[in-house]
Design a protein around this motif. Structure first.
Motif, PDB file in Angstrom:
ATOM      1  N   ASN A 181       0.824  -1.211   0.000  1.00 17.77           N
ATOM      2  CA  ASN A 181       0.000   0.000   0.000  1.00 17.77           C
ATOM      3  C   ASN A 181       0.860   1.263   0.000  1.00 17.77           C
ATOM      4  O   ASN A 181       1.070   1.883   1.034  1.00 17.77           O
ATOM      5  N   TYR A 182       1.351   1.641  -1.177  1.00 14.31           N
ATOM      6  CA  TYR A 182       2.119   2.883  -1.296  1.00 14.31           C
ATOM      7  C   TYR A 182       1.213   4.100  -1.435  1.00 14.31           C
ATOM      8  O   TYR A 182       1.664   5.227  -1.327  1.00 14.31           O
ATOM      9  N   HIS A 183      -0.095   3.880  -1.646  1.00 13.34           N
ATOM     10  CA  HIS A 183      -1.053   4.987  -1.733  1.00 13.34           C
ATOM     11  C   HIS A 183      -1.051   5.833  -0.460  1.00 13.34           C
ATOM     12  O   HIS A 183      -1.245   7.040  -0.510  1.00 13.34           O
ATOM     13  N   GLN A 184      -0.831   5.187   0.674  1.00 14.65           N
ATOM     14  CA  GLN A 184      -0.902   5.877   1.958  1.00 14.65           C
ATOM     15  C   GLN A 184       0.134   6.994   2.086  1.00 14.65           C
ATOM     16  O   GLN A 184       0.032   7.842   2.959  1.00 14.65           O
ATOM     17  N   PHE A 185       1.133   7.020   1.196  1.00 19.19           N
ATOM     18  CA  PHE A 185       2.181   8.035   1.269  1.00 19.19           C
ATOM     19  C   PHE A 185       1.966   9.181   0.286  1.00 19.19           C
ATOM     20  O   PHE A 185       2.839  10.017   0.103  1.00 19.19           O
TER      21      PHE A 185
ATOM     22  N   MET B  23       4.933   0.394   6.770  1.00 14.44           N
ATOM     23  CA  MET B  23       3.752  -0.316   6.273  1.00 14.44           C
ATOM     24  C   MET B  23       3.733  -1.709   6.864  1.00 14.44           C
ATOM     25  O   MET B  23       4.775  -2.245   7.250  1.00 14.44           O
TER      26      MET B  23
END
Length: 155
Positions: A45-49, A117
């Motif tokens: 989940n790189y969206h969280q950054f 993460m």
């Protein structure tokens, strides 16, 4: 999905580059670099950054070195060959995640921390560090702005 009975495979293998180091006819190290244009195709989940969902991404993964050959620079050699590929192919952003012991070597290559993460390995959850190498300044002449992060420099 990992299918152990037929090897360590997932859907990213089709779009990935793989490297191996052999010693006396046996593979002693291997690595993979996935080329992705959409963050939704990877499980992490790189969206969280605050990264853009679409882009010119590479994803460092599957670095493995036989324990009999640790501490002689094989991981670094694998990192270097992947970085050469990234340079040659004008990749803007390279993502990776790392456990604590791997993080210093990625920092030396220019990767910057994004944050932590949670990943699941089998039934075990683990907190790892998400990192980013930003080479957009080399590709487009300016650094990418994402989230509240400062500009990052490419190797």
């Amino acid at each position: 999905m990992v299918n152990i009975s037929y090897g360590w495979k997932d859907s990213l293998d089709k779009e990935a580059n793989h490297w191996v180091i052999e010693h006396e006819g046996k593979i002693i190290a291997s690595s993979r670099l996935c080329m992705i244009s959409n963050l939704n195709i990877i499980e992490e989940n790189y969206h969280q950054f605050g990264l853009p969902v679409t882009g010119n991404y590479a994803f460092f993964s599957r670095l493995v070195v036989d324990s009999k050959f640790w501490k002689i620079g094989l991981a670094h050699r694998m990192d270097k060959v992947r970085l050469e590929f990234i340079r040659a192919n004008n990749i803007e952003l390279t993502l990776a995640w790392a456990r604590k012991e791997r993080l210093p070597s990625l920092h030396k290559l220019g990767f910057k921390n994004l944050g932590n993460m949670s990943l699941t390995f089998g039934t075990k959850k683990e907190i790892v560090s998400a990192v980013l190498l930003d080479c957009s300044s080399l590709v487009k002449g300016k650094a990418l702005n994402y989230g509240n992060r400062k500009e990052l420099n490419c190797f």
